[in-house]
Design a protein around this motif. Structure first.
Motif, short mmCIF file in Angstrom:
data_model
loop_
_atom_site.label_atom_id
_atom_site.label_comp_id
_atom_site.label_asym_id
_atom_site.label_seq_id
_atom_site.Cartn_x
_atom_site.Cartn_y
_atom_site.Cartn_z
N SER A 67 -49.05 -18.75 -26.21
CA SER A 67 -48.27 -19.55 -27.15
C SER A 67 -49.10 -20.68 -27.76
O SER A 67 -48.73 -21.24 -28.79
CB SER A 67 -47.04 -20.13 -26.46
N ASP A 68 -50.23 -21.01 -27.11
CA ASP A 68 -51.14 -22.01 -27.69
C ASP A 68 -52.35 -21.31 -28.30
O ASP A 68 -53.48 -21.78 -28.21
CB ASP A 68 -51.58 -23.02 -26.64
N TYR A 69 -52.09 -20.17 -28.93
CA TYR A 69 -53.14 -19.31 -29.49
C TYR A 69 -54.15 -20.09 -30.33
O TYR A 69 -53.79 -20.89 -31.21
CB TYR A 69 -52.50 -18.23 -30.36
N SER A 70 -55.41 -19.85 -30.05
CA SER A 70 -56.52 -20.37 -30.86
C SER A 70 -57.34 -19.19 -31.34
O SER A 70 -57.60 -18.26 -30.57
CB SER A 70 -57.40 -21.32 -30.05
N PRO A 71 -57.74 -19.19 -32.61
CA PRO A 71 -58.54 -18.07 -33.13
C PRO A 71 -59.84 -17.92 -32.36
O PRO A 71 -60.41 -18.90 -31.88
CB PRO A 71 -58.81 -18.47 -34.59
N ALA A 79 -59.61 -15.68 -42.16
CA ALA A 79 -58.22 -15.87 -41.75
C ALA A 79 -57.38 -16.21 -42.97
O ALA A 79 -57.88 -16.80 -43.94
CB ALA A 79 -58.11 -16.98 -40.71
N PHE A 80 -56.10 -15.87 -42.92
CA PHE A 80 -55.24 -16.12 -44.07
C PHE A 80 -55.17 -17.60 -44.40
O PHE A 80 -55.07 -17.98 -45.58
CB PHE A 80 -53.82 -15.58 -43.81
N GLU A 115 -44.65 -18.96 -35.37
CA GLU A 115 -44.26 -19.24 -34.00
C GLU A 115 -43.09 -20.22 -34.02
O GLU A 115 -43.04 -21.12 -34.86
CB GLU A 115 -45.48 -19.79 -33.25
N CYS A 116 -42.11 -20.05 -33.12
CA CYS A 116 -40.83 -20.73 -33.25
C CYS A 116 -40.93 -22.24 -33.19
O CYS A 116 -40.06 -22.93 -33.74
CB CYS A 116 -39.85 -20.22 -32.19
N TYR A 117 -41.94 -22.79 -32.54
CA TYR A 117 -42.07 -24.25 -32.46
C TYR A 117 -42.91 -24.83 -33.59
O TYR A 117 -43.19 -26.03 -33.61
CB TYR A 117 -42.66 -24.65 -31.11
N GLY A 118 -43.34 -23.99 -34.52
CA GLY A 118 -44.05 -24.47 -35.69
C GLY A 118 -45.50 -24.82 -35.47
O GLY A 118 -46.11 -25.52 -36.27
N ARG A 119 -46.09 -24.29 -34.39
CA ARG A 119 -47.47 -24.66 -34.09
C ARG A 119 -48.48 -23.83 -34.90
O ARG A 119 -49.57 -24.30 -35.20
CB ARG A 119 -47.73 -24.48 -32.59
N GLY A 155 -56.78 -14.89 -36.34
CA GLY A 155 -56.81 -16.14 -37.07
C GLY A 155 -55.41 -16.61 -37.40
O GLY A 155 -54.44 -15.85 -37.32
N LYS A 156 -55.28 -17.86 -37.77
CA LYS A 156 -53.98 -18.43 -38.10
C LYS A 156 -53.67 -18.22 -39.59
O LYS A 156 -54.56 -18.20 -40.42
CB LYS A 156 -53.94 -19.91 -37.76
N ALA A 157 -52.38 -18.08 -39.88
CA ALA A 157 -51.95 -17.92 -41.26
C ALA A 157 -51.68 -19.27 -41.91
O ALA A 157 -51.95 -19.46 -43.09
CB ALA A 157 -50.69 -17.05 -41.33
N PHE A 158 -51.12 -20.20 -41.18
CA PHE A 158 -50.94 -21.58 -41.63
C PHE A 158 -50.60 -22.43 -40.41
O PHE A 158 -50.33 -21.91 -39.32
CB PHE A 158 -49.86 -21.70 -42.71
#
Length: 472
Positions: free
Chosen positions: A45-49, A58-59, A274-278, A296-299
């Motif tokens: 849940s604390d995903y880092s690329p 990444a997007f 992700e539901c908590y907006g992270r 990678g993260k999208a935003f």
């Protein structure tokens, strides 16, 4: 050593180039393998690329700073973290809280935002502020620019988290939470409320926060909040579930929700947060059913920034939506933005929410020219890059920076390197060679990544040949 050549074309006023693109482009095929382990794969849940992603891999790298639509102001509502800000970006005012919604370009050339809102200064049943979201109204707002400011011109009806889409016959539907939607023959209305229905495979699933894409055959594919895929065969908001499991990767804590789907000439795209907006993730698909996740993260919640470096520190960015151009490419991304934790937004206080908009790097149109399917034995790949208004690949691309291959390879700096480039009318043909392009039978699209002569990121995807996947 292998070589790949790709052509990039500009758009011709008489559609000559567009027709040529259709002739050369080959179709992709649904891969059973493409569904991969989505729905099974677990990520923290604390995903880092992972390390090694290059710019453009990444997007989130596609999200650009927003040009100012007005002056940065501090004499408006909001916590200090969102001051000063550009109140002319997107839509906001003192009277209402805004949430969700997407932008569609009308036949009139104007930008039309269908968004929901509720009064900011009243209390109902002891609830106020953001807790009144359940009593929101869908409204139609218009602007001359996709960045705003948008002005409301009409109320449509009750509903939350709307998404508008256009059917093959030119009419429109607006889906909202729950079992209803609105339909109209034109953007001007009148809008009629209709009932949405859901035929589930085994047990009822979440039917809220639906996102839509109209397929080539006129049917409508939707994905619900939890990632189940449904089809409306008659494009009438009567849906049948077709996938038994969520298409999302699974989080070890928290969950993914509230997707946005869109389709261009090459593939389907999906963002889900992700539901908590992270953070949020980006996925691609050949058909809207079988998906691959790009690392990678999208935003992120702090993605809202302006040209010049000023940031608006929104507490949370939710409900991402995209504006598309005539080729289906995402040109802008918009979010519901709130300045504090939702429970602390109350009537007649300084807190509220709005819709914010950011421009995106637009992928370039391209097609693979190789007559044979790409394989491990392919020594050269040729790609044609289309020119179009505002973009001349011959003069604006730094060909020496271009790489081409499987997205998961190119995103980490690999792939074939540009070997030579040749003008073709106003377009550019680039030949690629190298040691490993990374393309396998699990790829339905290849990616090009590089820089412009100004040092800006340039990217695009190209379909891979249909018969490459016949063994599957």
């Amino acid at each position: 050593m292998m070589t790949i050549q790709i052509l990039l074309n500009t758009e011709s006023e008489n559609f000559r180039i567009k027709n040529a693109f259709k002739k050369v482009t080959t179709c992709c095929v649904i891969l059973g393998a493409v569904s991969s382990v989505l729905g099974k794969e677990r990520i923290p849940s604390d995903y880092s690329p992972p390390e090694g992603l290059v710019p453009g891999g990444a997007f989130i790298d596609r999200i650009l700073p927003a040009p100012l639509q007005g002056n940065l102001r501090s004499d408006v509502w909001g916590a200090q973290n969102v001051l000063p800000r550009d109140v002319s970006n997107g839509i906001e005012d003192e009277e209402y809280s805004y949430w969700g919604g997407n932008i569609i370009t009308g036949d009139d050339g104007k930008e039309h935002l269908f968004v929901c809102r509720w009064p900011e200064n009243i209390t109902r049943n002891t609830k106020s502020g953001h807790r009144l979201w359940w009593d929101s109204t869908v409204v139609h707002a218009v602007s001359d620019s996709p960045m705003g400011p948008f002005k409301v011109i009409k109320e449509i009806g009750k509903g939350h988290n709307p998404e508008i889409y256009r059917l093959k016959d030119g009419s429109y539907l607006i889906g909202v939470m729950g079992e209803k939607a609105y339909q109209a023959a034109s953007l001007e209305g009148p809008w009629t409320e209709i009932k949405a229905s859901f035929q589930w495979l085994d047990k009822p699933q979440n039917n809220t926060n639906r996102t839509y894409v109209v397929r080539e055959d006129g049917t409508v594919l939707t994905i619900n909040k939890r990632g189940h895929v449904l089809i409306s065969e008659n494009a009438d908001e009567q849906f049948k579930q077709i996938t038994p499991h969520s298409l999302y990767p699974r989080l070890n804590g928290g969950h993914l929700e509230d997707p946005v789907i869109w389709k261009d000439e090459v593939q389907y795209h999906l963002l889900v947060n992700e539901c908590y907006g992270r953070f949020a993730l980006y996925l691609r698909s050949p058909d809207g059913i079988h998906w691959k996740w790009d690392q990678g993260k999208a935003f992120e919640y702090h993605s809202m920034r302006h040209e010049g470096g000023t940031r608006e520190g929104w507490y949370k960015l939710e409900r991402p939506k995209v504006r598309q151009d005539q080729y289906g490419r995402a040109t802008h991304i918009n979010f519901a933005a709130i300045d504090t934790i939702k429970s602390e937004d109350l009537a007649n206080d300084i807190h509220s929410s709005k819709n914010v908009i950011l421009p995106l790097i637009v992928p370039r149109r391209m097609v693979i020219l190789n007559q044979e399917p790409i394989s491990g034995e392919t020594e050269e790949i040729k790609v044609k890059i289309f020119s179009e208004p505002g973009f001349n690949p011959i003069t604006e691309l730094d060909a020496s920076t271009l790489k081409f291959g499987a997205p998961e390879t190119v995103n980490f700096g690999g792939g074939y390197q540009a070997y030579s480039s040749t003008p073709s009318d106003t377009d550019l043909i680039v030949t690629f060679r190298g040691e490993a392009h990374g393309i396998t039978d699990q790829n339905f699209a290849a990616k090009m990544l590089g820089r412009t002569t100004e040092g800006e990121i340039m990217l695009g995807h190209a379909k891979l040949a249909e018969h490459q996947y016949k063994s599957h």
